[in-house]
Design a protein around this motif. Sequence first.
Motif: not given
Length: 209
Positions: A67, A70-71, A73-74, A201-202, A204-206, A208-209
Amino acid sequence: MTIYWMYLLIGFAIAMPVGAISVEMIKQGLKHGFMHGWAVGIGGMTVDVLLIVALYFGLANVLALPYIQLPLWLIGAVFLGLVAYDSIRQADNDITLAGEKPVKSFKKTYATGLLVAISPGSLVFWVSVFGTALSNSYATGKGSFLIVALGILSGIVLHDIGLLTIVSYTRKVMNRRAIKISSIIAGLILLVFAAYFLYQFIVGVKAYL
């Protein structure tokens, strides 16, 4: 000393793949000469040393948390995207041909290398690289850790000097237009790195979904 030489080769191998710092070193080396390319390398090495110190004291473990990564990377994608845009936009500015005195200051070029090296996405990458190389040596003792760290840094220095020596000789036969094109290409390569960070980043987001 065998450990030192082994990790010197590992440090050289780590630095071999073309990364954001290498691209910036080549660009500055072509536009302003060996010393300005080396200033970028020193900026990158400054961050490398700080990361090794952070690993030594266990502070870099924070960046290994998903966590936190993740930010980063963006932010890294946005940061490198801006550096890439600036490289393309100013491709024709401040070009110093071989034999001419550079207009850009050594300190400013060093700051550029430092900023590229502390791109959050780059920090995440280097923490993982240094963490893998140094974690085992730390377990065997502080002396081994320092020898391994010195070996890795020596390998990176060897790579930087070799790369910039090639760049300095290449620069002697390049005209202003060729250097401008190389700066644009460097910007495009940095955009690729920005896209890679955005991809991470994308992903990583996926996850978490």
